[in-house]
Design an enzyme around this catalytic site. Structure first.
Site, PDB file in Angstrom:
ATOM      1  N   SER A  20       0.837  -1.197   0.000  1.00  0.00           N
ATOM      2  CA  SER A  20       0.000   0.000   0.000  1.00  0.00           C
ATOM      3  C   SER A  20       0.875   1.252   0.000  1.00  0.00           C
ATOM      4  O   SER A  20       0.361   2.366  -0.044  1.00  0.00           O
ATOM      5  CB  SER A  20      -0.940   0.005   1.216  1.00  0.00           C
ATOM      6  OG  SER A  20      -0.209  -0.084   2.425  1.00  0.00           O
ATOM      7  N   ASN A 107      -2.205  -1.905  13.251  1.00  0.00           N
ATOM      8  CA  ASN A 107      -3.656  -1.734  13.206  1.00  0.00           C
ATOM      9  C   ASN A 107      -4.116  -0.451  13.886  1.00  0.00           C
ATOM     10  O   ASN A 107      -4.931   0.294  13.340  1.00  0.00           O
ATOM     11  CB  ASN A 107      -4.348  -2.953  13.830  1.00  0.00           C
ATOM     12  CG  ASN A 107      -4.114  -4.214  13.010  1.00  0.00           C
ATOM     13  OD1 ASN A 107      -3.574  -4.137  11.907  1.00  0.00           O
ATOM     14  ND2 ASN A 107      -4.502  -5.363  13.541  1.00  0.00           N
ATOM     15  N   THR A 152     -39.781  24.763 -12.603  1.00  0.00           N
ATOM     16  CA  THR A 152     -40.012  23.399 -12.104  1.00  0.00           C
ATOM     17  C   THR A 152     -40.205  22.566 -13.362  1.00  0.00           C
ATOM     18  O   THR A 152     -40.724  23.077 -14.368  1.00  0.00           O
ATOM     19  CB  THR A 152     -41.273  23.286 -11.211  1.00  0.00           C
ATOM     20  OG1 THR A 152     -42.406  23.675 -11.979  1.00  0.00           O
ATOM     21  CG2 THR A 152     -41.177  24.171  -9.968  1.00  0.00           C
ATOM     22  N   HIS A 153     -39.771  21.336 -13.328  1.00  0.00           N
ATOM     23  CA  HIS A 153     -39.814  20.458 -14.520  1.00  0.00           C
ATOM     24  C   HIS A 153     -39.098  21.109 -15.700  1.00  0.00           C
ATOM     25  O   HIS A 153     -39.426  20.834 -16.847  1.00  0.00           O
ATOM     26  CB  HIS A 153     -41.259  20.119 -14.922  1.00  0.00           C
ATOM     27  CG  HIS A 153     -42.119  19.702 -13.774  1.00  0.00           C
ATOM     28  ND1 HIS A 153     -42.225  18.397 -13.354  1.00  0.00           N
ATOM     29  CD2 HIS A 153     -42.880  20.430 -12.921  1.00  0.00           C
ATOM     30  CE1 HIS A 153     -43.035  18.339 -12.310  1.00  0.00           C
ATOM     31  NE2 HIS A 153     -43.436  19.564 -12.020  1.00  0.00           N
ATOM     32  N   SER A 274     -13.637  23.863 -29.674  1.00  0.00           N
ATOM     33  CA  SER A 274     -13.725  22.585 -30.376  1.00  0.00           C
ATOM     34  C   SER A 274     -12.602  22.520 -31.394  1.00  0.00           C
ATOM     35  O   SER A 274     -12.239  23.530 -31.992  1.00  0.00           O
ATOM     36  CB  SER A 274     -15.081  22.475 -31.075  1.00  0.00           C
ATOM     37  OG  SER A 274     -15.023  21.568 -32.151  1.00  0.00           O
ATOM     38  N   LYS A 280     -17.545  27.008 -31.272  1.00  0.00           N
ATOM     39  CA  LYS A 280     -17.888  26.437 -29.971  1.00  0.00           C
ATOM     40  C   LYS A 280     -17.148  27.078 -28.796  1.00  0.00           C
ATOM     41  O   LYS A 280     -15.991  27.461 -28.901  1.00  0.00           O
ATOM     42  CB  LYS A 280     -17.585  24.926 -29.965  1.00  0.00           C
ATOM     43  CG  LYS A 280     -18.462  24.104 -30.878  1.00  0.00           C
ATOM     44  CD  LYS A 280     -19.947  24.194 -30.551  1.00  0.00           C
ATOM     45  CE  LYS A 280     -20.293  23.411 -29.309  1.00  0.00           C
ATOM     46  NZ  LYS A 280     -20.135  21.969 -29.513  1.00  0.00           N
ATOM     47  N   ASN A 282     -17.256  25.694 -24.983  1.00  0.00           N
ATOM     48  CA  ASN A 282     -17.890  24.625 -24.204  1.00  0.00           C
ATOM     49  C   ASN A 282     -17.643  24.763 -22.690  1.00  0.00           C
ATOM     50  O   ASN A 282     -16.532  25.059 -22.267  1.00  0.00           O
ATOM     51  CB  ASN A 282     -17.365  23.265 -24.664  1.00  0.00           C
ATOM     52  CG  ASN A 282     -17.694  22.989 -26.122  1.00  0.00           C
ATOM     53  OD1 ASN A 282     -18.754  23.397 -26.611  1.00  0.00           O
ATOM     54  ND2 ASN A 282     -16.784  22.332 -26.822  1.00  0.00           N
ATOM     55  N   GLU A 287     -19.089  20.274 -17.041  1.00  0.00           N
ATOM     56  CA  GLU A 287     -19.341  18.884 -17.449  1.00  0.00           C
ATOM     57  C   GLU A 287     -18.435  17.915 -16.700  1.00  0.00           C
ATOM     58  O   GLU A 287     -18.869  16.840 -16.268  1.00  0.00           O
ATOM     59  CB  GLU A 287     -19.143  18.742 -18.958  1.00  0.00           C
ATOM     60  CG  GLU A 287     -20.195  19.508 -19.752  1.00  0.00           C
ATOM     61  CD  GLU A 287     -19.835  19.601 -21.229  1.00  0.00           C
ATOM     62  OE1 GLU A 287     -19.634  18.551 -21.847  1.00  0.00           O
ATOM     63  OE2 GLU A 287     -19.730  20.721 -21.739  1.00  0.00           O
ATOM     64  N   TYR A 314      -9.542  -6.485  12.675  1.00  0.00           N
ATOM     65  CA  TYR A 314      -8.869  -6.068  11.453  1.00  0.00           C
ATOM     66  C   TYR A 314      -8.832  -7.211  10.446  1.00  0.00           C
ATOM     67  O   TYR A 314      -8.539  -8.358  10.782  1.00  0.00           O
ATOM     68  CB  TYR A 314      -7.426  -5.603  11.743  1.00  0.00           C
ATOM     69  CG  TYR A 314      -6.719  -5.120  10.478  1.00  0.00           C
ATOM     70  CD1 TYR A 314      -6.877  -3.809  10.046  1.00  0.00           C
ATOM     71  CD2 TYR A 314      -5.938  -5.977   9.711  1.00  0.00           C
ATOM     72  CE1 TYR A 314      -6.258  -3.366   8.879  1.00  0.00           C
ATOM     73  CE2 TYR A 314      -5.316  -5.550   8.549  1.00  0.00           C
ATOM     74  CZ  TYR A 314      -5.484  -4.236   8.137  1.00  0.00           C
ATOM     75  OH  TYR A 314      -4.889  -3.791   6.983  1.00  0.00           O
ATOM     76  N   GLN A 319      -7.468  -2.418   4.068  1.00  0.00           N
ATOM     77  CA  GLN A 319      -6.459  -1.616   3.372  1.00  0.00           C
ATOM     78  C   GLN A 319      -7.065  -0.927   2.144  1.00  0.00           C
ATOM     79  O   GLN A 319      -6.527   0.064   1.663  1.00  0.00           O
ATOM     80  CB  GLN A 319      -5.289  -2.531   2.961  1.00  0.00           C
ATOM     81  CG  GLN A 319      -4.156  -1.802   2.271  1.00  0.00           C
ATOM     82  CD  GLN A 319      -2.911  -2.663   2.164  1.00  0.00           C
ATOM     83  OE1 GLN A 319      -2.302  -3.014   3.175  1.00  0.00           O
ATOM     84  NE2 GLN A 319      -2.541  -3.035   0.960  1.00  0.00           N
ATOM     85  N   LYS A 322      -8.218   3.263   1.725  1.00  0.00           N
ATOM     86  CA  LYS A 322      -7.482   4.514   1.508  1.00  0.00           C
ATOM     87  C   LYS A 322      -7.573   5.072   0.095  1.00  0.00           C
ATOM     88  O   LYS A 322      -7.690   6.286  -0.073  1.00  0.00           O
ATOM     89  CB  LYS A 322      -6.026   4.327   1.924  1.00  0.00           C
ATOM     90  CG  LYS A 322      -5.867   4.487   3.435  1.00  0.00           C
ATOM     91  CD  LYS A 322      -4.497   4.142   3.934  1.00  0.00           C
ATOM     92  CE  LYS A 322      -4.278   2.671   4.095  1.00  0.00           C
ATOM     93  NZ  LYS A 322      -5.249   1.985   4.975  1.00  0.00           N
TER      94      LYS A 322
END
Ligand code: ARG
Length: 449
Positions: A20, A107, A152-153, A274, A280, A282, A287, A314, A319, A322
């Protein structure tokens, strides 16, 4: 570290599989701090001399410096950060280094390090969240009075202001911060002294160790203390929910930046072009933020799945805690920084907002409320206004230009007074509603906070 019991070396593949160190190396400052506090308690307990402590402390500080400077070679034969540091200490100061691990196990050591790491991360992320709140607040103040349709919607509903809309996210982030501050209480408890699972026959002063490390208290059950990863699951949930909030904000901004909405413009510095379509611009940051939320959810699922069905105490499965933890912290840190910068520079196109908010249909509810004030039950008022809207749609006459008395005599001449956006907004003055006065009061409250 365990050569006494074994006659064969660990297979290369097992080392590769089980190491690790490639990711837990970042626990090193906490591992050093934990070891120094532990060694100090060994002196008090009479198992280490002051001189030996001095050697251990100096050795650990040197190692810490070397790691920070990138002058430390980690080895996977030593599996993790705890063994890498201990092996190096013994290499540097000799047999005294071998005394450090008395009354301690990896541990309780890893549990301690991870809690300290989480505590630091909570404090840093809380600050970053405040920074994002400040950026939103700044934009909310700049556009406090800019009217905007509330949806709304994703259909136009009622008028709000840009300030009110942005403050909604300030509220969400405040809850996110509260959750982190609350989780911090459960994180900030010292497991050191729990040993492998059953404490030790050599009793160190756990309270003193905890105090030195800035913990509020010590854990009260050694078996729970070394196998508990609740605080990680809890944090990963908190991070996932922050992701959900940022993803919603992203989606709003993506919509606002379309030609169809046109409410907002992001800086060239925070958008991309783009390779093919020259026109473009963007909203990639939004995103990617929306996309990274999937990662944050994935990390939460990973820890919940890893701890499910583990017998006490344990197990090496733990492990696996992490990488999701570190990944979510890294992901959120960068996400918060870039969003803060982007929002600070975001501009709102007030004409476009004003034009969209001038749709008289946004005040259809206000027209029904007007009928209510004339003594008509809301259900009937709703129906009458519905008829007026249908007449407006079929005749192509905007609602505010329709002769409403033709729809129903209940609409007297005064009814058209509702079609004033300013008055309509000002009337929304109850706590939490978007009158400009309210929005300004909220901005003042948040600035103060
Ligand atoms: N690298 C291990 C982990 O992250 C440290 C604890 C190892 N303990 C053990 N008994 N093998 O969980």
């Amino acid at each position: 570290m365990w050569k006494g019991r074994f006659s064969k070396a660990t297979a290369d593949l097992v080392q590769q599989f089980g190491e690790s160190i490639s990711y837990d190396w970042r626990l090193y400052p906490h591992d050093v701090a934990g070891s120094i506090a532990h060694a100090r308690a060994q002196v008090t307990a009479g198992i280490l001399t002051q001189d030996e402590f001095g050697q251990i402390e100096a050795g650990l500080r040197e190692i810490e410096k070397d790691i920070a400077a990138g002058n430390f070679e980690f080895s996977i034969e030593n599996e993790d950060i705890h063994m890498n540091i201990e092996a190096e200490l013994t290499k540097r100061i000799g047999a005294t280094g071998g005394k450090l691990h008395t009354a301690r196990s990896r541990n309780d050591q890893v549990a301690t390090d991870t809690r300290l790491y989480c505590r630091t991360a909570i404090d840093e992320l809380t600050l970053l969240l405040s920074g994002l709140q400040n950026a939103l607040l700044n934009r909310a103040e700049r556009y406090a009075e800019t009217v905007l349709p509330g949806y709304t919607h994703l259909q136009r509903g009622q008028p709000v202001t840009v300030g009110h809309h942005l403050l909604a996210y300030v509220e969400m982030i405040a809850r996110d911060k509260d959750r982190l501050v609350d989780a911090r209480k459960r994180v900030n408890v010292s497991p050191l002294g729990s040993g492998a699972l059953a404490g030790s026959t050599i009793n160190l002063d756990r309270e003193a160790i905890a105090k030195e490390l800035g913990f509020d208290s010590v854990t009260t059950n050694s078996m729970d203390a070394i196998s508990d990863r609740d605080y990680i699951a809890e944090l990963l949930f908190d991070f996932a929910l922050i992701g959900a909030h940022l993803s919603r904000l992203s989606e709003d901004l993506i919509l606002w930046c379309t030609s169809e909405f046109g409410f907002a413009t992001l800086s060239d510095a925070h958008t991309t072009g783009s390779s093919l379509m020259p026109q473009k611009k963007n909203p990639d940051v939004c995103e990617i933020t929306r996309g990274k939320t999937g990662r944050l959810y994935g990390n939460l699922t990973a820890i919940l799945t890893a701890i499910k069905g583990l017998p006490l105490t344990y197990n090496r499965d733990l492990q696996e805690d992490k990488e999701p933890l570190f990944d979510s912290i890294d992901t959120l840190t960068l996400t918060l920084k870039v969003n803060t910068e982007m929002i600070t520079a975001m501009e709102i196109n007030e004409d476009k907002c004003q034009a969209a908010a001038s749709d008289p249909l946004l005040l259809a509810t206000d027209l029904a409320d007007w009928l209510v004030k004339e003594g008509i039950p809301f259900r009937s008022a709703h129906e009458l206004v519905g008829k007026a809207v249908a007449a407006s749609v079929s005749s192509g006459t905007p609602l505010d230009q329709l002769d409403l008395s033709e729809v129903d005599p209940a609409f007297t001449a005064d009814a058209s007074s509702v079609f004033d956006l300013k008055t309509a907004l000002a009337a929304r003055s109850n706590p939490g509603a978007p009158s400009i006065e309210n929005v300004k009061a909220q901005i003042a409250r948040w600035k103060n906070a």
